[in-house]
Design an enzyme around this catalytic site. Structure first.
Site, short mmCIF file in Angstrom:
data_model
loop_
_atom_site.label_atom_id
_atom_site.label_comp_id
_atom_site.label_asym_id
_atom_site.label_seq_id
_atom_site.Cartn_x
_atom_site.Cartn_y
_atom_site.Cartn_z
CG HIS A 62 -8.05 -8.78 -3.85
ND1 HIS A 62 -9.27 -7.61 -4.13
CD2 HIS A 62 -7.13 -8.01 -4.07
CE1 HIS A 62 -8.65 -6.46 -4.01
NE2 HIS A 62 -7.29 -6.55 -4.03
CD GLU A 63 -3.51 -9.64 -3.03
OE1 GLU A 63 -2.45 -9.16 -3.25
OE2 GLU A 63 -4.01 -8.55 -2.33
CG HIS A 66 -3.46 -7.17 -7.49
ND1 HIS A 66 -3.92 -5.93 -8.18
CD2 HIS A 66 -4.23 -7.26 -6.27
CE1 HIS A 66 -4.60 -5.26 -7.28
NE2 HIS A 66 -4.83 -5.98 -6.17
CG ASP A 158 -5.68 -3.44 -4.63
OD1 ASP A 158 -4.31 -3.59 -4.39
OD2 ASP A 158 -6.53 -3.99 -4.67
#
Length: 398
Positions: A62-63, A66, A158
């Site tokens: 997930h990170e 980004h 987010d």
């Protein structure tokens, strides 16, 4: 002081573990291990630790979503850290447009949704009776929850970043957008704290209630941090060099001998550290005290300051109208103890060091700081602990 542990890197991005990560790893292992006891003790606990690790692998991906989108925009990603409440990517600066900011914000939830769809497909083709099928199904649901939770519209989540990008697009003011998104995050955080205590009071589910309250506290704390940093960024763009510079320097005759200069000024305990030499009504340059050591003492009687000055065109300078963020960046990028400020006419108007910057910001923001603290900053040549001015100035859109 760095307390996180580096465990490697991914796509050139350093990966760190916060020591408190092991707390949530243990709790997640316990949760899954208890849930899978019907498979037998040994298998249940192996499945439990596996699910806990897969959970954090999902957070890491997930990170990474980004991070890779930020890097595609030319933004440096300093690290990804797994900690008590999940993960965080240390992205060095803000995207240049609302659209690009939205892309970075939405990338993480999109990765989690993609993992959910992929894992659901895998779960379908695996026999229902298999423990693997159950684990894959659970991991799919976790990724969906991770995506939906992160889309709650309040910083630091987010969804708050998405809200900020939308408000930035509508208002045309990034700072106003961050303040509004941070306020939303604070409201949601306080609501979560209240909900946590309500859950504890009405259901007696202490662990669940405490966890919800802790998440709320984390949200309030980080939303407030976003708000403070944004206020500081605004100030760094409003304040200019002329607002913080001091005249803590002395102008001396460029035609005097080195001996005369040393006897007149260097033995004075109250003398300033910075000297500029002038003659015929013009500045000739800066006098670097260390340069005196490069001249033989026998020549001090005949050699003048003119021979050792550094012309203004050769020393680091800024104009009086230079915004403070640029001043800080120049000090840090060139590792300067101070910088000279020039007037529109090219004369020396003042000097700025880190102590002057902190004092000027404190006055602008109505913060209290003592003369002793300013003196320490000037002597050490570094900002106070916790005041990451160099990082904040670099991340400010110029």
């Amino acid at each position: 002081m760095q307390t996180n542990w580096r465990i490697g890197s991914l796509f050139g991005i350093p990966l760190f573990l916060d020591p408190l990560w092991f707390v949530i790893l243990g709790l997640a292992t316990l949760n899954f291990g208890v849930a899978y006891q019907e498979w037998g003790t040994a298998i249940a606990w192996i499945a439990g630790i596996s699910m806990a690790l897969l959970l954090f692998a999902s957070v890491l991906l997930h990170e990474l979503g980004h991070s890779l989108v930020a890097r595609s925009q030319g933004i440096k990603v300093n690290s990804i850290t797994l900690f008590l409440f999940g993960g965080i990517a240390a992205i060095e600066e803000e995207s240049k447009t609302p659209g690009k900011a939205f892309q970075v914000a939405i990338a993480g939830p999109l990765v989690s949704v993609a993992l959910f769809l992929l894992l659901r497909f895998v779960a379908i083709i695996i026999p229902d009776t298999s423990p693997i099928s159950v684990m894959v199904g659970d991991l799919a649901r976790i990724n969906l929850v991770l995506a939906l939770f992160n889309l709650i519209p309040g910083l630091p989540l987010d969804g708050g970043q998405v809200l900020k990008a939308a408000l930035w697009q509508v208002t045309g003011n990034r700072f106003q957008a961050v303040h509004l998104a941070a306020r939303a995050g604070q409201i949601l955080g306080y609501a979560a704290i209240a909900l946590g205590f309500a859950v504890d009071f009405f259901t007696r589910e202490l662990v669940i209630g405490l966890w919800i309250a802790l998440l709320g506290w984390f949200g309030v704390r980080n939303a407030s941090s976003y708000d403070r940093v944004t206020t500081l960024q605004e100030t760094l763009l409003e304040v200019v060099a002329a607002n913080v510079m001091t005249r803590d320097f002395r102008v001396v005759d460029a035609n005097q001998t080195l001996r005369s200069f040393a006897d007149s000024y260097l033995l004075d305990s109250n003398a300033p550290e910075v000297y500029f030499a002038a003659s015929d009504g013009r500045y000739r340059g800066m006098v670097a005290i260390d340069d005196l050591r490069l001249v033989e003492r026998s020549e001090w009687e005949t050699q003048t300051l003119q021979s050792i000055v550094h012309p203004l065109t050769e020393i680091p300078t800024v104009a009086e109208s230079t915004i403070l963020a640029e001043v800080i960046n120049k000090l840090e990028n060139e590792q300067l103890p101070r910088i000279t400020v020039l007037s529109p006419a090219g004369a020396v108007a003042g000097v700025i060091d880190r102590g002057d910057i902190v004092r000027g910001l404190a006055q602008k923001l109505n913060l209290r700081i003592t003369d002793a603290e300013i003196k320490r900053i000037k002597e050490e040549g570094s900002y106070p602990p916790g005041l990451q001015l160099a990082v904040i100035a670099k991340s400010t859109n110029l």
